[in-house]
Design a protein around this motif. Structure first.
Motif, PDB file in Angstrom:
ATOM      1  N   ALA A  67       0.823  -1.205   0.000  1.00  0.00           N
ATOM      2  CA  ALA A  67       0.000   0.000   0.000  1.00  0.00           C
ATOM      3  C   ALA A  67       0.860   1.259   0.000  1.00  0.00           C
ATOM      4  CB  ALA A  67      -0.938  -0.007   1.210  1.00  0.00           C
ATOM      5  N   VAL A  68       1.900   1.274   0.825  1.00  0.00           N
ATOM      6  CA  VAL A  68       2.791   2.438   0.867  1.00  0.00           C
ATOM      7  C   VAL A  68       3.465   2.632  -0.477  1.00  0.00           C
ATOM      8  CG1 VAL A  68       4.925   3.353   1.874  1.00  0.00           C
ATOM      9  CG2 VAL A  68       3.172   2.354   3.356  1.00  0.00           C
ATOM     10  N   LYS A  69       3.972   1.535  -1.065  1.00  0.00           N
ATOM     11  CA  LYS A  69       4.624   1.627  -2.370  1.00  0.00           C
ATOM     12  C   LYS A  69       3.659   2.145  -3.435  1.00  0.00           C
ATOM     13  CE  LYS A  69       8.026   0.026  -3.837  1.00  0.00           C
ATOM     14  NZ  LYS A  69       9.283   0.689  -4.285  1.00  0.00           N
ATOM     15  N   ALA A  70       2.418   1.656  -3.400  1.00  0.00           N
ATOM     16  CA  ALA A  70       1.440   2.050  -4.412  1.00  0.00           C
ATOM     17  C   ALA A  70       1.073   3.526  -4.286  1.00  0.00           C
ATOM     18  CB  ALA A  70       0.192   1.180  -4.293  1.00  0.00           C
ATOM     19  N   VAL A  71       0.831   3.989  -3.059  1.00  0.00           N
ATOM     20  CA  VAL A  71       0.428   5.377  -2.849  1.00  0.00           C
ATOM     21  C   VAL A  71       1.563   6.332  -3.226  1.00  0.00           C
ATOM     22  CG1 VAL A  71      -0.205   7.093  -1.107  1.00  0.00           C
ATOM     23  CG2 VAL A  71      -1.296   4.834  -1.100  1.00  0.00           C
ATOM     24  N   VAL A  72       2.753   6.035  -2.745  1.00  0.00           N
ATOM     25  CA  VAL A  72       3.895   6.896  -3.045  1.00  0.00           C
ATOM     26  C   VAL A  72       4.189   6.888  -4.542  1.00  0.00           C
ATOM     27  CG1 VAL A  72       6.360   7.248  -2.664  1.00  0.00           C
ATOM     28  CG2 VAL A  72       4.888   6.651  -0.746  1.00  0.00           C
ATOM     29  N   GLY A  73       4.103   5.717  -5.164  1.00  0.00           N
ATOM     30  CA  GLY A  73       4.323   5.628  -6.597  1.00  0.00           C
ATOM     31  C   GLY A  73       3.317   6.446  -7.383  1.00  0.00           C
ATOM     32  N   TYR A  74       2.067   6.467  -6.909  1.00  0.00           N
ATOM     33  CA  TYR A  74       1.034   7.252  -7.596  1.00  0.00           C
ATOM     34  C   TYR A  74       1.291   8.747  -7.428  1.00  0.00           C
ATOM     35  CZ  TYR A  74      -3.525   9.129  -8.871  1.00  0.00           C
ATOM     36  OH  TYR A  74      -4.536   9.857  -9.455  1.00  0.00           O
ATOM     37  N   VAL A  75       1.649   9.153  -6.214  1.00  0.00           N
ATOM     38  CA  VAL A  75       1.870  10.583  -5.951  1.00  0.00           C
ATOM     39  C   VAL A  75       2.984  11.133  -6.825  1.00  0.00           C
ATOM     40  CG1 VAL A  75       2.658  12.239  -4.214  1.00  0.00           C
ATOM     41  CG2 VAL A  75       0.966  10.494  -3.597  1.00  0.00           C
ATOM     42  N   TYR A  76       4.048  10.343  -7.018  1.00  0.00           N
ATOM     43  CA  TYR A  76       5.205  10.829  -7.772  1.00  0.00           C
ATOM     44  C   TYR A  76       5.298  10.188  -9.155  1.00  0.00           C
ATOM     45  CZ  TYR A  76       6.654  12.829  -3.337  1.00  0.00           C
ATOM     46  OH  TYR A  76       6.698  13.555  -2.163  1.00  0.00           O
ATOM     47  N   ARG A  77       4.156   9.810  -9.709  1.00  0.00           N
ATOM     48  CA  ARG A  77       4.131   9.135 -11.008  1.00  0.00           C
ATOM     49  C   ARG A  77       4.661  10.014 -12.134  1.00  0.00           C
ATOM     50  NH1 ARG A  77      -0.680  11.029  -9.624  1.00  0.00           N
ATOM     51  NH2 ARG A  77      -2.033  12.075 -11.150  1.00  0.00           N
TER      52      ARG A  77
END
Length: 336
Positions: free
Chosen positions: A207-217
Motif C-alpha cells: 500500500a505504501v509503495k502504491a500510494v507513493v508511486g502514484y503521488v510521484y508518477r
C-alpha cells in the motif's frame, strides 16, 4: 524494598556519560559523512525536498519531508536540517541496537558494546566507498530496521507496526523484517500464530509503495532500478562484470569492516534460534542488491548491521570465554 539512591545516582551518571560520548561521536560522524560523500545528481538534497527527484529515489519521502518542514520553521539551511535528522537517526540507532543487544548481554555490557555499531558505520559510510553517495534516508533506514528487528524479536506488535509503517515511508527495505518474521517463526510456531502478521505487513508495504508511486508518477525515472537510469544496461550485468576485478571484490568484502567473516566462521556457536534464523534474510537481501542497484555501494548494506554485529559480538564473547574457562566473565551472553 527501596531502591538504593546511591546506586541510582551512579546509574544516571553512567548514562549521562554515555550520552555525552554518543553525542560527540554521532555529530562528528554525521559531519564527516556530509563532507566526504557527494550528492547524487538524480536526487540532490534540494530536489528531494522539493519532490522533483528521479524515481525511485523520490519514493523514500520521509526524510525529505521532515527536512523541508524543519526549513520552513526556520531551523536553518536545508543541509543543516538533513544533518539534524541524520544526527537524530544515529542517536536512535545506538539505543535501538542497545535494546536489541540487551537480549544477549547484561545491561552494563550492552551499554558499552552498542558503540560497536559505529565501527560498521564508519566502514560502510566513510571508508569503504567506491561510490560515496550521500542519500539522506540511509541512516534513518538502519535505525528503523534495527528498532523494528528488536521489537519483532520480542513480538511487541503495538510498537512494531508504527515503526514498520513509518520505516516503509523512509525506505522499502523494511520488507526484510517480514522475511525475518517468516524465517524465525516457520516451523517453530503454528502457522496461524504468525501468518496474519506477515500478511498485514505485506499489505502495508504494498500500500505504501502504491500510494507513493502514484503521488510521484510524473517524476522522471522508473519505479524500479533494474536498469541504470536512462539506459538499457541492467544492474545485474554491471554487477557481474564488477566481480571480474579483484579490487572491486575486496571493496564488497570490506562490508562491516570485515565483521561478516567473524559472523560466518562462528555462526554455528550461536545458541539463539532467533539470530540463527534471522540470518536467512541475508541471501535474498544480497540478491535484491545484485538485481536492483550497484552491489559495490556499501551504504546499501546498512540494514544488516544489527544482525552482523550482534552475531560477531557473540562469537567473540564465546571465543574469549573458551580461551579463559576459569575466568568468570563480566557478562555472560544470554540466549533468546
Amino acid at each position: 524494598m527501596q531502591a538504593d539512591p546511591a546506586r541510582n545516582d551512579g546509574l544516571w551518571l553512567r548514562e549521562a556519560g554515555v550520552l555525552v560520548v554518543l553525542i560527540l561521536i554521532a555529530w562528528q560522524f554525521v559531519r564527516l559523512r556530509y563532507r566526504f560523500n557527494i550528492e547524487l545528481p538524480l536526487a540532490t538534497l534540494e530536489d528531494l525536498a522539493a519532490g522533483r527527484a528521479y524515481r525511485p529515489f523520490q519514493f523514500r519521502l520521509l526524510v525529505p519531508l521532515l527536512a523541508s518542514g524543519l526549513r520552513s520553521i526556520g531551523w536553518g539551511p536545508l543541509v543543516y536540517c538533513y544533518q539534524t535528522i541524520d544526527f537524530a537517526a544515529v542517536i536512535g540507532l545506538y539505543y535501538s541496537f542497545r535494546y536489541f543487544l540487551s537480549s544477549y548481554f547484561q545491561p552494563g555490557s550492552s551499554r558499552i558494546l552498542s558503540f560497536v555499531v559505529f565501527y560498521a558505520l564508519v566502514w560502510n559510510y566513510l571508508l569503504a566507498q567506491d561510490i560515496p553517495i550521500l542519500l539522506p534516508y540511509d541512516l534513518p533506514g538502519v535505525a528503523f530496521f534495527t528498532l523494528g528487528l528488536a521489537l519483532l524479536q520480542r513480538r511487541r506488535w503495538a510498537w512494531f507496526y508504527p515503526v514498520f509503517v513509518v520505516g516503509c515511508l523512509n525506505r522499502e527495505t523494511m520488507i526484510f523484517l517480514t522475511l525475518a518474521l517468516v524465517a524465525v517463526e516457520f516451523g517453530r510456531r503454528p502457522v496461524k500464530d504468525w501468518i496474519a502478521h506477515a500478511a498485514v505487513q505485506a499489505v502495508i508495504w504494498i500500500a505504501v509503495k502504491a500510494v507513493v508511486g502514484y503521488v510521484y508518477r510524473g517524476n522522471p525515472g522508473s519505479p524500479f532500478e533494474f536498469y541504470h537510469v536512462g539506459t538499457r544496461i541492467s544492474h545485474l550485468q554491471t554487477n557481474l562484470e564488477m566481480f571480474a576485478h579483484p579490487m572491486n571484490l575486496l571493496l564488497v568484502l570490506s562490508n562491516f569492516g570485515f565483521a561478516w567473516v567473524v559472523m560466518l566462521v562462528g555462526r554455528r556457536r550461536i545458541a539463539s534460534p532467533f539470530l540463527r534464523r534471522a540470518l536467512w534474510i541475508i541471501p535474498p537481501f544480497l540478491l535484491t542488491l545484485l538485481l536492483g542497484t550497484n552491489i559495490n555501494e556499501n551504504r546499501l548494506y546498512g540494514e544488516l548491521i544489527p544482525l552482523v554485529m550482534t552475531v560477531s559480538l557473540l562469537v567473540v564473547s564465546h571465543t574469549l570465554r573458551a580461551l579463559a574457562p576459569t575466568t568468570t566473565p563480566v557478562s555472560a551472553p544470554r540466549t533468546l
